[in-house]
Scaffold this active site. Structure first.
Site, short mmCIF file in Angstrom:
data_model
loop_
_atom_site.label_atom_id
_atom_site.label_comp_id
_atom_site.label_asym_id
_atom_site.label_seq_id
_atom_site.Cartn_x
_atom_site.Cartn_y
_atom_site.Cartn_z
CE LYS A 118 13.53 45.62 -17.93
NZ LYS A 118 12.55 46.11 -16.96
CE LYS A 128 12.33 42.36 -19.79
NZ LYS A 128 11.60 43.24 -18.90
C1 PBG Z 1 8.84 46.76 -16.97
C2 PBG Z 1 9.20 45.75 -17.54
C3 PBG Z 1 8.99 45.45 -18.94
C4 PBG Z 1 9.30 44.15 -19.32
C5 PBG Z 1 9.15 43.65 -18.26
N1 PBG Z 1 8.82 44.33 -17.17
C6 PBG Z 1 9.47 46.54 -20.02
C7 PBG Z 1 10.35 47.31 -20.07
O1 PBG Z 1 11.24 47.57 -18.90
O2 PBG Z 1 10.31 48.47 -20.81
C8 PBG Z 1 9.49 43.56 -20.65
C9 PBG Z 1 8.65 42.17 -20.95
C10 PBG Z 1 8.36 41.81 -22.22
O3 PBG Z 1 8.58 42.56 -23.15
O4 PBG Z 1 7.77 40.77 -22.59
N2 PBG Z 1 10.00 47.42 -16.13
ZN ZN Z 2 9.40 49.27 -15.15
#
Ligand code: PBG
Ligand code: ZN
Length: 327
Positions: free
Chosen positions: A197, A250
């Site tokens: 991520k 992601k």
């Molecule tokens: C939380 C999380 C996020 C997303 C999914 N789970 C945001 C982040 O990490 O700031 C993003 C999903 C999206 O932008 O569609 N940890």
């Molecule tokens: Zn989070």
């Protein structure tokens, strides 16, 4: 080789459908849903046209509608009424996600229910776990946050989640969760780890959708910098070694090289087409600058071509309809 090998032969209109290498199907798609404990009717998300926060009592109907369109999996995010520094509402047996899982499972038992396991929607500071004074100032504390994730995951499993999806990018997260789930008798609950991520500006609209903006700092001390490929692959490798059932990359569209690399690790891979990817397409389509359906099908097919087995996308419901039209 020319004129013996004429590549255009295979592109003859009636021949080319037979030779398509990648075919997107409804089984590939996971629909993210936002369940909000503070509302009583669906509330549109301004930055994500066509997406909503749903009240708890409306979520089963939404899942049922997706099921009828042929979508087989949903990913739940909860927006609680109470936030505090320790994210207590995240592991409340009557919390927003726990109630949503129960209702969806009661109404649509075949639906695969995946829950996002993180604390950022539940903490008042907006970070993904327990925050405290670290060696270099205020930061997300790794090991104290692991225990919190275990509690959240077990409570989601208790309410009937099929797959838990930890998204906090803590070290040791998957191993810790696997042990906690097994100890609690949830050996059959899968872990879909947000294993790779990135710290991405593409999450912008999500922070409105999930009310999870942070009050200080950013997430760059736990999420990966977009410049780093080797580090990104290693993150997924480590989660695979710790027992993840499904890996994830992601965001998706800017990271297809990473996706291809992670797909070689041998586990199923999910790609998350995130909020910013959705909103950019929506914004351009609303202005008539691009064709929405064509561009969405192209983006998702290319994500699959790069190596994704599953795609988490806010377009899931629309795509299900478009795939039906094509038959
Ligand atoms: C939380 C999380 C996020 C997303 C999914 N789970 C945001 C982040 O990490 O700031 C993003 C999903 C999206 O932008 O569609 N940890
Ligand atoms: Zn989070």
């Amino acid at each position: 080789m020319f004129p013996q090998r004429r590549m255009r032969r295979r592109r003859t209109r009636h021949i080319q459908p037979l030779l398509r290498e990648i075919c997107l199907t409804k089984n590939d798609l996971i629909a993210p849903l936002f369940v909000n404990e503070t509302i009583s009717s669906p509330r549109p998300i301004d930055a994500m046209p066509g997406q909503f926060n749903y009240p708890i009592n409306g979520i089963a109907a939404v899942a049922s509608d997706l099921w009828n369109r042929g979508i087989r999996a949903v990913l739940l995010f909860g927006i609680p009424k109470e936030k505090d520094p320790e994210a207590c509402s995240a592991y409340d047996a009557e919390g927003v996600v726990q109630q949503a899982v129960l209702r969806i499972k009661a109404e649509v038992p075949g639906m695969v229910v995946i829950t996002d396991v993180c604390a950022c929607e539940y903490t008042d500071h907006g970070h993904c776990g327990i925050v405290g004074e670290g060696r270099y100032g205020l930061d997300l504390l790794n090991d104290p946050s692991l225990e919190l994730m275990n509690r959240i995951a077990c409570s989601h499993a208790e309410s009937g989640a099929d797959i838990i999806a930890p998204s906090c990018m803590l070290d040791g997260m998957v191993g810790s969760l696997r042990a906690a789930l097994d100890d609690a008798g949830f050996e059959d609950v899968l872990i879909m780890s947000y294993s790779t991520k990135f710290a991405s500006a593409l999450y912008g609209p999500f922070r409105e959708a999930a009310g999870s903006g942070f009050s200080f700092g950013d997430r760059s001390t736990y999420q990966i910098h977009y410049a780093n490929r080797r580090e990104a692959i290693l993150e997924s490798q480590m989660d695979a070694d710790e027992g993840a059932d499904i890996l994830m990359v992601k965001p998706a569209g800017f990271y297809l090289d990473i996706l291809a690399g992670v797909a070689e690790l041998g586990l199923p891979v999910a790609a998350y087409q995130v909020s910013g990817e959705y909103s950019m397409i929506k914004a351009a389509a609303e202005r008539g600058w691009i064709k929405e359906k064509e561009i969405v099908l192209e983006s998702l097919t290319c994500i699959k071509r790069a190596g994704a087995d599953l795609i988490i996308t806010y377009f899931a419901a629309d795509v299900a309809g478009w795939l039906d039209e094509k038959q």
